[in-house]
Design an enzyme around this catalytic site. Structure first.
Site, PDB file in Angstrom:
ATOM      1  N   ASN B 170     -26.965  56.947   1.744  1.00 31.46           N
ATOM      2  CA  ASN B 170     -26.130  56.094   3.156  1.00 31.46           C
ATOM      3  C   ASN B 170     -26.896  54.778   2.951  1.00 31.46           C
ATOM      4  OD1 ASN B 170     -26.023  55.547   5.970  1.00 31.46           O
ATOM      5  ND2 ASN B 170     -28.068  55.834   6.138  1.00 31.46           N
ATOM      6  N   GLY B 172     -27.124  52.353   5.888  1.00 30.15           N
ATOM      7  CA  GLY B 172     -27.091  51.175   7.312  1.00 30.15           C
ATOM      8  C   GLY B 172     -28.034  50.605   7.377  1.00 30.15           C
ATOM      9  N   ILE B 173     -28.353  49.941   8.711  1.00 35.23           N
ATOM     10  CA  ILE B 173     -28.308  48.757   9.101  1.00 35.23           C
ATOM     11  C   ILE B 173     -29.578  49.616  10.582  1.00 35.23           C
ATOM     12  CG2 ILE B 173     -29.189  46.277  10.645  1.00 35.23           C
ATOM     13  CD1 ILE B 173     -26.543  45.924   9.043  1.00 35.23           C
ATOM     14  N   TYR B 174     -30.775  49.322  10.215  1.00 38.68           N
ATOM     15  CA  TYR B 174     -31.874  49.843  10.812  1.00 38.68           C
ATOM     16  C   TYR B 174     -33.024  49.057  11.229  1.00 38.68           C
ATOM     17  CZ  TYR B 174     -29.270  53.980   9.797  1.00 38.68           C
ATOM     18  OH  TYR B 174     -28.101  54.971   9.448  1.00 38.68           O
ATOM     19  N   ARG B 175     -32.793  48.521  12.583  1.00 39.95           N
ATOM     20  CA  ARG B 175     -34.756  47.910  13.648  1.00 39.95           C
ATOM     21  C   ARG B 175     -35.667  49.198  12.253  1.00 39.95           C
ATOM     22  NH1 ARG B 175     -33.772  50.146  19.370  1.00 39.95           N
ATOM     23  NH2 ARG B 175     -36.124  50.689  19.312  1.00 39.95           N
ATOM     24  N   HIS B 192     -27.019  59.312  13.384  1.00 38.71           N
ATOM     25  CA  HIS B 192     -26.478  58.480  12.339  1.00 38.71           C
ATOM     26  C   HIS B 192     -27.007  59.005  11.044  1.00 38.71           C
ATOM     27  CE1 HIS B 192     -26.623  54.356  14.950  1.00 38.71           C
ATOM     28  NE2 HIS B 192     -25.401  55.399  15.319  1.00 38.71           N
ATOM     29  N   GLU B 234     -21.218  53.683   1.462  1.00 33.61           N
ATOM     30  CA  GLU B 234     -21.127  52.146   1.724  1.00 33.61           C
ATOM     31  C   GLU B 234     -20.972  51.508   0.586  1.00 33.61           C
ATOM     32  OE1 GLU B 234     -22.852  54.459   3.019  1.00 33.61           O
ATOM     33  OE2 GLU B 234     -23.138  54.645   5.270  1.00 33.61           O
ATOM     34  N   GLU B 282     -32.635  44.638  22.320  1.00 33.19           N
ATOM     35  CA  GLU B 282     -31.087  44.361  22.150  1.00 33.19           C
ATOM     36  C   GLU B 282     -30.297  44.436  21.675  1.00 33.19           C
ATOM     37  OE1 GLU B 282     -29.837  46.978  19.178  1.00 33.19           O
ATOM     38  OE2 GLU B 282     -31.955  47.912  18.715  1.00 33.19           O
TER      39      GLU B 282
END
Ligand SMILES: [Zn+2]
Lengths: 77, 484
Positions: B170, B172-175, B192, B234, B282
Site C-alpha cells: 500500500n 497512501g497519504i496519511y497524516r 483505508h 499505487e 483538516e
C-alpha cells in the site's frame, strides 16, 4: 523532566525533545507533554502556547483521558 | 508544448520538478529569516490565495534549523499542476480535468528497480541516535494542531499477511504526528488500506513495517492519494497516469520505495499501543478531534544529501490540498458515471474533497439529471463525500463558477431540489449533527424538458467551443504584449 507546564493539559510532565541552535545560541526548545502528547516550541505565539491565552476549546482533560476514543479497535476487545 | 510534455515525463524526483518549476517562474526561494511559527504558516496561507498561479516556496533560512530546507506549495496552484501534466501555464482547470480523465487506462506502467547502493535516497543513512528533529525542519501547520505534523508523507507498507505480494503493497497519504525524537503516530480509518493492515497486524501479532517517503516524485502524491483497488499497486498506477517511468528501490526494512525521494523514514508499529493524536486542521477547514492512534517507532532514516523537507498547508480552503487532490477526485466520478450515462460531460468535485460537487449533464428526459445525481451518490467516493450536488446543463462549464451561478440563478426551481435525510457522511464534515451521518442535497439547475412546464423565455446561446477558447487566449496574449 522540566518544570514547564503543558499549555494544553496544565500538567508539569514535559520533557525536552530538541533545541534549535544558531551561532552557539539556543534559539528555541521543543517540549513534549508525556501526559497528553502535546508538542510545542517555546518560541510559538501565545495563542498556541500561552497558558490562559490558548482557547479552552482545545484543552485536554488530563484527569479523564478515557474520554478520547481509540481508533482501529479490534472487535471484541 | 511537446517539449513541456517531454520534460514532465522526464521528471523522476522532487528536485527535477522544482527545477522545472523554477524555469517556468513557478518556484521561489524565501531566503529572509523566518520563524518556524507563525511565519511558515502565514506565508503558505498567503500563497494559497492565488489558486491559479501560486509558486512553490523553498525556505532556506529558518531560525533554529541552520542549513535545512523546507518547501510548500509544490502542488499549490493550477499552473504547477499543469506543468506536472506537461501542459503550459494558463491551461484551464477544465482542460486539466480532461487531460487526467483522458489518461485512464491509456498507458502501461513502467517500473524499474535500482540497487540500494545506487539509489539517491540512501546517500545518507542514520541507524542510531535517531532524532527526527535533526533532519526535518517541522513546524506547527495550524495553531491548534496537537503537535508537529508531516502533512505530505506517502507511506508505503506491505500486507503483513501477504508480504511478498507487490500489488498488495500500500502507498497512501496519511497524516503523521511526531511523538518524540524517534516516534510518530499515524491517523487512518478501518476502510483505508493502512487501517486494514494495522488491524491485521494486531489481530495476528505479525510485525508491520512501513517506510514514510517525504519529498517525492510529484506524480505520486497526485495519483496515489485517491483510493484505488486494494490489489492494484499505487506505483504502477501513478506511473501509468504520468506516462512516465518510476524508479523504485528497497528500504532498509524491505519495503519498495521511490529511489529518488528526499527522505525515507523506516518504522515499525508498536502492536497494541495508542497515543493521543490531534487535533489537526483538516481539509474541510475544521480541526479533527483528539483520538488514540497507533504509534510507530523509527528504526532508520535514509536521505539525500541536503534533503528538502516537503510539507503542505491544509486547512480552510483554498489550500494546496485542494489543487493536489481535486482533479483526481473528480475524474474517477466522471469515468464511473460515463459508463452508464454518456450524457455526463464533466464533474467538478474540487471543493473540500467533493463535499460539494457540480456535474454537467445533457438531460435525456425530464428529471434525468436527478437520476444521474443519485448514481453519483453511489460511486465509491460519492458514498461518503458528495454531500451537495449541483446539476447543470451540458453546455455549462462546471469548473467556471460564473456559469454555475448563472444556472443556479436562472434554471433552479425551488421545488426542484431533493434532500435525502440521514445518509452516511464523512465524519469530519463540520456541519454534521452526528458525525458520520448527514443529509444530502441535490439541486437540479438543468433546463426543463417536457412534460415539465418549460416557460415562455428563450435562452440566449452565446458562441462557445474551441473557437471562443482560442480567441480568449489570443486576447490574453495581446494583453501581455501590451504590458511588456
Ligand atoms: Zn499535556
Amino acid at each position: 523532566m522540566s518544570d514547564m507546564l503543558c499549555p494544553r493539559c496544565s500538567r508539569a510532565n514535559a520533557i525536552v525533545d530538541y533545541q534549535g541552535w544558531q551561532d552557539d545560541t539556543v534559539v528555541w526548545t521543543i517540549f513534549r507533554c508525556i501526559t497528553c502528547c502535546f508538542s510545542w516550541r517555546d518560541s510559538e505565539p501565545a495563542s498556541t502556547i500561552g497558558v490562559g491565552a490558548r482557547s479552552a476549546d482545545f484543552a485536554v482533560d488530563a484527569a479523564n483521558l478515557d474520554r478520547y476514543p481509540k481508533i482501529l479497535q479490534q472487535v471484541g476487545k | 508544448m511537446n517539449d513541456l510534455a517531454d520534460r514532465a515525463r522526464g521528471i523522476s524526483s522532487l528536485r527535477d520538478f522544482l527545477e522545472l518549476l523554477k524555469d517556468a517562474g513557478q518556484a521561489i526561494t524565501w531566503s529572509d529569516r523566518v520563524m518556524p511559527e507563525p511565519d511558515l504558516r502565514n506565508i503558505a496561507v498567503a500563497a494559497s490565495r492565488d489558486a491559479s498561479g501560486a509558486p512553490a516556496i523553498i525556505f532556506d533560512n529558518i531560525a533554529g534549523y541552520p542549513g535545512k530546507r523546507t518547501v510548500v506549495g509544490v502542488h499549490g496552484s493550477w499552473d504547477n499542476i499543469a506543468l506536472l501534466l506537461g501542459r503550459p501555464k494558463g491551461t484551464t482547470i477544465r482542460e486539466l480535468f480532461f487531460e487526467i480523465a483522458g489518461r485512464w487506462g491509456d498507458a502501461e506502467a513502467q517500473i524499474s528497480f535500482v540497487p540500494e547502493e545506487q539509489a539517491p535516497v540512501h546517500e545518507c543513512r542514520v541507524e542510531s541516535g535517531i532524532n527526527l528533529y535533526d533532519i526535518l525542519p517541522v513546524y506547527r501547520i495550524n495553531e491548534y494542531d496537537g503537535g508537529f505534523y508531516l502533512g505530505k508523507a506517502s507511506v508505503a507498507s506491505r500486507d503483513p499477511e501477504d508480504p511478498d505480494n507487490f500489488g498488495k503493497q500500500n502507498v497512501g497519504i496519511y497524516r503523521l504526528q511526531l511523538q518524540g525524537p524517534d516516534c510518530f503516530s499515524l491517523m487512518t480509518i478501518p476502510s483505508h488500506d493502512m487501517g486494514r493492515q494495522i488491524m491485521a497486524a494486531e489481530r495476528t501479532g505479525l510485525p508491520l513495517k512501513i517506510a514514510v517517503m517525504l519529498g517525492n516524485h510529484p506524480g505520486l502524491a497526485v495519483f496515489a492519494a485517491t483510493p484505488i483497488g486494494y490489489e492494484e499497486s499505487e506505483y504502477s498506477y501513478a506511473s501509468a497516469m504520468m506516462g512516465a517511468p518510476i524508479r523504485l528501490t528497497k528500504s532498509g526494512n524491505g519495503v519498495d520505495i521511490l529511489a529518488d525521494s528526499e527522505i525515507v523514514i523506516e518504522a515499525e508499529m508498536q502492536l497494541g499501543e495508542r497515543v493521543l493524536e490531534g487535533p489537526f486542521g483538516e481539509f474541510p477547514g475544521s480541526y479533527s478531534g483528539v483520538r488514540k492512534a497507533p504509534l510507530f517507532k523509527v528504526t532508520a532514516v535514509s536521505h539525500r544529501r541536503d534533503p528538502i523537507f516537503e510539507n503542505i498547508y491544509i486547512g480552510r480552503g483554498w489550500t494546496e490540498h485542494d489543487t493536489l487532490i481535486g482533479l483526481h477526485t473528480s475524474a474517477p466520478i466522471y469515468a464511473q458515471l460515463r459508463k452508464d450515462f454518456p450524457e455526463v460531460t464533466a464533474v467538478n468535485a474540487l471543493y473540500q474533497h467533493g463535499l460539494t460537487g457540480i456535474i454537467s449533464v445533457k438531460n435525456r428526459m425530464a428529471g434525468f439529471a436527478k437520476t444521474v445525481a443519485l448514481r453519483a451518490l453511489s460511486t465509491p467516493h460519492g458514498v461518503m463525500y458528495l454531500k451537495n450536488l449541483i446539476m447543470v446543463d451540458a453546455d455549462v462549464d462546471p469548473f467556471d463558477l460564473n456559469q454555475v451561478m448563472w444556472a443556479l440563478s436562472t434554471r433552479t426551481r425551488a421545488d426542484d431540489i431533493i434532500v435525502l435525510p440521514n445518509m452516511p457522511a464523512v465524519p469530519i464534515d463540520p456541519s454534521a449533527v452526528v458525525p458520520g451521518k448527514g443529509h444530502r442535497l441535490i439541486i437540479d439547475a438543468t433546463s426543463y424538458l417536457r412534460p415539465d412546464p418549460i416557460g415562455e423565455a428563450h435562452l440566449v446561446n452565446p458562441p462557445t467551443g474551441l473557437e471562443i477558447d482560442a480567441l480568449s487566449k489570443a486576447i490574453r496574449v495581446l494583453q501581455q504584449g501590451v504590458a511588456q
